[in-house]
Design a protein around this motif. Structure first.
Motif, mmCIF file in Angstrom:
data_model
loop_
_atom_site.group_PDB
_atom_site.id
_atom_site.type_symbol
_atom_site.label_atom_id
_atom_site.label_comp_id
_atom_site.label_asym_id
_atom_site.label_seq_id
_atom_site.Cartn_x
_atom_site.Cartn_y
_atom_site.Cartn_z
ATOM 1 N N GLN A 1 0.793 11.840 3.355
ATOM 2 C CA GLN A 1 0.224 12.818 4.583
ATOM 3 C C GLN A 1 0.718 14.167 4.206
ATOM 4 N N TYR B 1 -5.137 7.710 1.193
ATOM 5 C CA TYR B 1 -4.687 6.446 0.466
ATOM 6 C C TYR B 1 -4.467 6.829 -1.180
ATOM 7 N N SER C 1 -0.574 17.923 9.351
ATOM 8 C CA SER C 1 -1.880 18.269 10.151
ATOM 9 C C SER C 1 -3.034 17.330 9.446
ATOM 10 N N GLN C 2 -2.698 16.683 8.363
ATOM 11 C CA GLN C 2 -4.058 15.956 7.794
ATOM 12 C C GLN C 2 -3.789 14.580 7.926
ATOM 13 N N GLY C 3 -4.912 13.624 7.903
ATOM 14 C CA GLY C 3 -4.757 12.448 8.119
ATOM 15 C C GLY C 3 -4.103 11.872 6.767
ATOM 16 N N PRO C 4 -3.354 10.373 6.882
ATOM 17 C CA PRO C 4 -2.856 9.984 5.514
ATOM 18 C C PRO C 4 -4.110 9.552 4.493
ATOM 19 N N HIS D 1 -2.865 0.596 -4.166
ATOM 20 C CA HIS D 1 -2.274 -0.814 -3.631
ATOM 21 C C HIS D 1 -2.258 -1.786 -4.487
ATOM 22 N N TYR E 1 4.059 7.124 2.374
ATOM 23 C CA TYR E 1 4.632 5.801 3.209
ATOM 24 C C TYR E 1 4.177 4.642 2.338
ATOM 25 N N PHE F 1 3.512 1.760 9.878
ATOM 26 C CA PHE F 1 4.191 2.900 8.987
ATOM 27 C C PHE F 1 5.384 3.147 9.371
ATOM 28 N N TYR G 1 0.942 -1.183 0.024
ATOM 29 C CA TYR G 1 -0.194 -0.036 -0.095
ATOM 30 C C TYR G 1 0.888 1.251 -0.100
ATOM 31 N N GLN H 1 -3.581 -4.233 10.769
ATOM 32 C CA GLN H 1 -2.684 -3.450 11.694
ATOM 33 C C GLN H 1 -1.595 -2.843 10.538
ATOM 34 N N PHE H 2 -1.828 -1.824 10.326
ATOM 35 C CA PHE H 2 -0.785 -1.183 9.378
ATOM 36 C C PHE H 2 0.585 -0.621 10.124
ATOM 37 N N TYR I 1 0.543 5.517 1.045
ATOM 38 C CA TYR I 1 -0.293 6.468 1.376
ATOM 39 C C TYR I 1 0.581 7.748 1.286
#
Lengths: 115, 109
Positions: free
Chosen positions: B38, B46, B41-44, B49, B87, B99, B34, B96-97, B36
């Motif tokens: 980021q 997608y 200040s933001q979420g990762p 993959h 990432y 990182f 996968y 469970q990723f 990703y």
């Protein structure tokens, strides 16, 4: 389709207090995971829930707990807050039961500051 | 769970292709790769993959070597908005990723 929603966006707490963070997954997603992100440790897995059951747990103390409701919404709780708990807490949801063929979709997190 | 190795930072000229490498020599047969990214200040977010075939979507292309020990994410025409930490993750079957530290990509005007 709405993305993963996390509330609140920012939170300031004092050492010793407890805090509850909320996450609403993407509609139809049944798996919810939580991650902690700090500058020193990066993104670390906290736990994952599927159908209201915790399936996996990362290496965090018992002060960190969570739960998932029947509508897939999830909360995580941190008790007896410590300064080191200051972090960005990220929630992610996915559609399938087995994650290795199902992307995680992240919210923008809750920024927790412990003073 | 398999771990990944990425260069800590890379630069790319705006409009050029950005090629981000990743090594995952201990990947097992049923683990997906996968990617990703980021932005601060933001979420990762997608990106893409794949398992063993090359993949392409509206954001990027993923090239996985035949032995699956490494992969490359290609952003075909990098823009300033592609500046982010990227990432590469090999997915654990337990949802469970892991990182790593990722690659900080800077797109230069």
């Amino acid at each position: 389709k709405a993305g993963v929603t996390q509330t609140p966006r920012y939170l300031i707490k004092t050492r010793g207090q407890q805090v509850t963070l909320s996450c609403s997954p993407i509609s139809g997603h049944r798996s919810v995971s939580w991650y902690q992100q700090t500058p020193g440790q990066g993104l670390q897995f906290l736990f994952e829930y599927f159908s209201e059951t915790q399936r996996n747990k990362g290496n965090f103390p018992g002060r960190f707990s969570g739960r998932q409701f029947s509508n897939s919404r999830s909360e995580m709780n941190v008790s007896t807050l410590e300064l080191g708990d200051s972090a960005l807490y990220l929630c992610a949801s996915s559609l399938e039961r087995e994650a290795y063929n199902s992307p995680l979709h992240f919210g923008n997190g809750t920024r927790l500051t412990v003073t | 769970d398999a771990k990944t190795t990425q260069p800590p930072s890379m630069d790319c000229a705006e409009g050029r292709a950005a090629n981000l490498p990743c090594n995952h020599s201990t990947i097992s047969g049923n683990e997906y790769v996968y990617w990703y990214r980021q932005i601060h200040s933001q979420g990762p977010q997608y990106i893409i993959h794949g398992l063993k075939n090359n993949e392409t979507n509206e954001m990027a292309s993923l090239i996985i070597t035949e032995d699956r020990k490494s992969s490359t994410l290609i952003l075909p025409h990098a823009t300033l908005r592609d500046t982010a930490v990227y990432y590469c993750i090999v997915a654990n079957t337990g949802n469970q990723f892991y990182f790593g530290t990722g690659t900080s990509l800077t797109v230069i005007p």
